[in-house]
Design a protein around this motif. Structure first.
Motif, PDB file in Angstrom:
ATOM      1  N   ALA A  42       0.835  -1.207   0.000  1.00 23.53           N
ATOM      2  CA  ALA A  42       0.000   0.000   0.000  1.00 23.53           C
ATOM      3  C   ALA A  42       0.871   1.258   0.000  1.00 23.53           C
ATOM      4  CB  ALA A  42      -0.926  -0.008   1.209  1.00 23.53           C
ATOM      5  N   GLY A  45       2.571   1.733  -3.376  1.00 23.97           N
ATOM      6  CA  GLY A  45       1.632   2.296  -4.351  1.00 23.97           C
ATOM      7  C   GLY A  45       1.449   3.786  -4.134  1.00 23.97           C
ATOM      8  N   LEU A  46       1.343   4.184  -2.865  1.00 29.50           N
ATOM      9  CA  LEU A  46       1.180   5.606  -2.555  1.00 29.50           C
ATOM     10  C   LEU A  46       2.397   6.406  -3.019  1.00 29.50           C
ATOM     11  CD1 LEU A  46      -0.408   7.894  -1.074  1.00 29.50           C
ATOM     12  CD2 LEU A  46       0.915   7.298   0.969  1.00 29.50           C
ATOM     13  N   GLU A  49       2.529   6.974  -6.698  1.00 22.72           N
ATOM     14  CA  GLU A  49       1.564   7.985  -7.159  1.00 22.72           C
ATOM     15  C   GLU A  49       1.964   9.393  -6.737  1.00 22.72           C
ATOM     16  OE1 GLU A  49      -0.778   7.461  -9.313  1.00 22.72           O
ATOM     17  OE2 GLU A  49      -0.612   5.272  -9.305  1.00 22.72           O
ATOM     18  N   THR A  82      -4.991   5.699  -3.954  1.00 21.15           N
ATOM     19  CA  THR A  82      -4.004   4.793  -3.333  1.00 21.15           C
ATOM     20  C   THR A  82      -3.863   5.098  -1.838  1.00 21.15           C
ATOM     21  OG1 THR A  82      -2.169   6.255  -3.921  1.00 21.15           O
ATOM     22  CG2 THR A  82      -2.655   4.447  -5.428  1.00 21.15           C
ATOM     23  N   TYR A  85      -5.893   2.919   0.697  1.00 21.25           N
ATOM     24  CA  TYR A  85      -5.414   1.610   1.159  1.00 21.25           C
ATOM     25  C   TYR A  85      -4.470   1.737   2.354  1.00 21.25           C
ATOM     26  CZ  TYR A  85      -7.193  -0.004  -3.355  1.00 21.25           C
ATOM     27  OH  TYR A  85      -8.003  -0.279  -4.431  1.00 21.25           O
TER      28      TYR A  85
END
Lengths: 356, 383
Positions: A42, A45-46, A49, A82, A85
């Motif tokens: 998670a 992914g953050l 982005e 994102t 999550y």
């Protein structure tokens, strides 16, 4: 699964495990799956982005036009998704680095945002600026309220450009710091043998406390309860919606619930559900706890599916349906906080409001 | 030393006399040694020898002050005359009439250099309350006023630096009066050292001077004489409440129980080495309870920053500020005065302006405490 259940039962007969059979569950697979595949993934992914948010911001400021503005808005939305999550994990590096405070405090203080922009002098890390940054402030800068795209673009003088740059930089820096700290050191702490168990310092103890607090406070109350007026005698509070300027609060909520599902099921690996099943956890009325939680997730999702963005309009036009989302989430709070925590032997240590 | 010699001679001669009277040469007379009891219960001739009503009065006075300051948090106008009267016990300010007729007061027992600080806090709190009562002023950086705690509908009245007056005054006086009196009066040689009378029974009383001084130190702790060994209960007040609150991770309640009981027993047994050892246990456990409680509220504050909850944040920081202030009163402290100053004036914001704190500055304060008090390290995030 049956043999583990039997093992758990037999361990009940020893003197060590007086309070319940949660001690019989081997947490190794759970912590490594949650740590690596759910939490670290998670944050990764953050961070990916937020790096793109940074480059989209640069692209917009290099050539301010409708195309680059739209691209930046799209990237802001992708980043906010994102983030959803990551919300259950506000402990360890996330708490120490102030991740939520730099990313997602809302509602924001518009007066102070504007006075910061005008003066050009501010320290975004200080408490006074806790509600003048993050995603909602970006939403304000990029969408405005009832402003044309041309006006938005024209509003970006050098001070506004600097503010945009600074807010995005803080989001990106903090997200990367949290991800790197998790990757380089905290994952090992989280999964270490010493962090096994269910007491207050253990990984499960910390995780169950933090997820409950976030779910109750930020998902149930922050995303739905407070905007719909649960805390203001039924008077709606539109400015308190998460995406007040960008108008996709419901979509963010849907993803946030999915994030909680990832934590609960562990996706394809060991999750909190496996913990509950292995100890044959039941509710106070003796029904299977895992079945009840799974069913309650569906009820929450169904309730959300009946409501459309913008949330502000939904509150105005179909308030009962919005209140149903709150009620179903409250059902999940009870299952998580009372039944799940006690079955696992986790003591909930946080309080809603300090008593003294 | 003179008194001790006299006591020894007097004691020995009594022993000699009594053994003569016994007329029993087979048995040497052994001074009975009191075992350490499990509650704060000590007797002489079947009657209690414990007394600390003056301390209980002062605890009750601070409780009333706190309660009155709570009216300011509720948005009401409060009076500086009432608060200053409560501080000095003048003009019958208390609801409890027994306190009004008591000869005791808080101000005269306050760490002298801090009296001005607390009076200034009182004056400021009153001014801010008048403004809030009239205008419902919302606090902000550089502006005193009120802030809601979360969405609870409850408010805190804070200064232009974000200090919650009620906490700064109440928790502050817990240090400046109660700890200061324990540390710098009752545990010192002048009150419980070898030169203090531990033979003569005070006139009309059932205790020696030294016994009484020790009991007065105990009285400032705020624990009931029954000393419930485990959980905090409603009878634990002020420092007792917080030392029990930190018991799970730091053992501060059992540490203080042990210190007060063994010390008082040692006084009965005339064992000055054990009495002096017990003092050190008391000093270190109070200090650890203060440091641990400060850390507890720093952890809370970090959570509240991430919540975007200014009201609870200012409340937690005010508690943390006062508990760090309390560290300064110990003459045996592990932390230095300059470290205390750097927490109060830098980590807790520039000159203590809470609006200028950041998550990283709070973590700096946390690291400093954890590095100074190694007992905090194993559970630094949970305390």
């Amino acid at each position: 699964m049956l043999s583990i259940g039997l093992l758990a039962l037999s361990s009940c007969n020893t003197d060590i495990d007086i309070g319940g059979n949660f001690n019989s569950y081997d947490q190794t697979a759970l912590l490594s799956n949650l740590g690596e595949n759910i939490i670290l993934t998670a944050y990764e992914g953050l961070a990916e982005e937020t790096a793109l948010l940074q480059s989209s911001t640069e692209a917009f400021l290099t050539a301010k036009n409708e195309v680059t503005l739209e691209a930046l808005k799209v990237q802001l939305k992708a980043t906010r998704k994102t983030w959803q999550y990551c919300t259950p994990y506000n402990f360890g590096p996330a708490a120490d680095l102030g991740l939520v405070s730099n990313l997602n405090i809302y509602p924001i203080d518009l007066l102070r945002v504007e006075s910061n922009i005008t003066s050009g002098s501010y320290d975004l890390t200080t408490l006074a600026n806790n509600d003048t940054k993050g995603f909602q402030t970006l939403g304000y800068l990029l969408y405005g309220k009832d402003q044309s795209t041309a006006d938005i673009i024209a509003s970006f003088d050098s001070n506004r450009e600097k503010y945009l740059t600074d807010i995005v930089a803080l989001i990106d820096e903090t997200s990367h710091s949290v991800f790197n700290t998790w990757k380089n050191s905290y994952l090992a702490t989280f999964t270490s043998a010493g962090a096994n168990g269910v007491d207050a310092g253990s990984s499960v103890g910390q995780l169950v406390n933090t997820m409950n607090r976030d779910f109750e406070r930020n998902t149930r109350d922050g995303k739905i309860g407070i905007p719909v007026g649960i805390r203001s005698l039924g008077t709606p509070f539109p400015e308190a919606t998460e995406a007040f300027f960008a108008d996709y609060s419901i979509e963010l909520l849907e993803i946030n619930i999915e994030g909680y599902e990832h934590l609960y099921t562990g996706k394809t690996g060991e999750g909190l559900d496996d913990f509950l099943m292995s100890i044959s956890a039941v509710t106070s009325t003796q029904s299977g706890l895992d079945e009840d939680i799974t069913a309650q997730f569906s009820k929450v999702q169904n309730a959300i599916s009946l409501v459309n963005d913008p949330l502000i309009d939904a509150i105005a036009n179909q308030k009962t349906q919005v209140e149903t989302i709150f009620a179903e989430m409250q059902g999940l709070v009870i299952l998580f906080k009372t039944d799940m925590a006690s079955s696992m032997g986790v003591i909930i240590t946080y309080q809603d409001t300090d008593g003294d | 030393m003179k008194k001790l010699n006299f006591a020894l001679i007097f004691g020995l001669s009594l022993a000699f006399l009594s053994s003569c009277n016994e007329d029993d040469e087979d048995n040497e007379v052994i001074t009975p040694v009191l075992e350490v009891p499990s509650t704060y219960s000590f007797t002489r001739n079947g009657e209690t020898s414990v007394s600390f009503s003056g301390q209980t009065d002062r605890l009750d006075m601070l409780a009333e002050m706190k309660s009155y300051l709570g009216n300011g948090n509720s948005g009401e106008e409060i009076s500086s005359q009432t608060l200053l009267d409560m501080f000095a016990n003048e003009n019958s300010p208390f609801a409890n009439a027994e306190l009004n007729s008591s000869t005791k007061q808080l101000e005269s027992k306050t760490f002298a250099p801090d009296i001005t600080f607390f009076k200034a806090q009182i004056t400021e709190a009153v001014t801010a309350s008048v403004d809030v009562a009239a205008n419902q002023t919302v606090a902000d950086q550089g502006q005193s006023g009120r802030l809601e705690r979360g969405t609870s509908g409850k408010f805190v009245l804070v200064s232009e630096k974000g200090w919650e007056y009620q906490q700064i005054i109440e928790k502050g006086l817990m240090g400046a009066v109660f700890l200061n009196q324990i540390y710098n009066v009752y545990l010192t040689d002048s009150k419980t050292g070898d030169d203090v009378d531990n033979i003569a029974i005070a006139e009309g009383k059932n205790y020696t001077a030294m016994e009484h001084h020790w009991d007065e130190a105990f009285g400032y702790w705020g624990a009931p004489e029954s000393l419930s060994a485990s959980l905090p209960d409603e009878n634990d007040r002020f420092w007792a409440k917080y030392s029990y609150g930190r018991e799970a991770y730091l053992g501060t309640a059992t540490g203080l129980i042990d210190g007060f009981l063994t010390g008082r027993t040692a006084i009965v047994n005339n064992n000055s080495a054990k009495r002096e050892a017990a003092k050190l246990v008391i000093y270190s456990n109070f200090e650890l309870a203060a440091a641990g409680t400060a850390l507890h509220y720093i952890n809370d504050a970090i959570v509240h920053i991430n919540d975007g909850d200014f009201g609870n944040l200012m409340h937690s920081l005010s508690e943390a500020y006062a508990f760090v202030m309390a560290l300064k009163y110990s003459p045996n402290k592990s932390i230095t005065q300059s470290e205390i100053d750097s927490i109060l004036n830098t980590h807790f914001g520039t000159e203590g302006d809470f609006w200028t704190v950041s998550v990283s500055s709070l973590n700096d304060a946390k690291d400093l405490l954890v590095n100074t008090y190694s007992e905090l390290a194993p559970n630094a995030d949970e305390i």
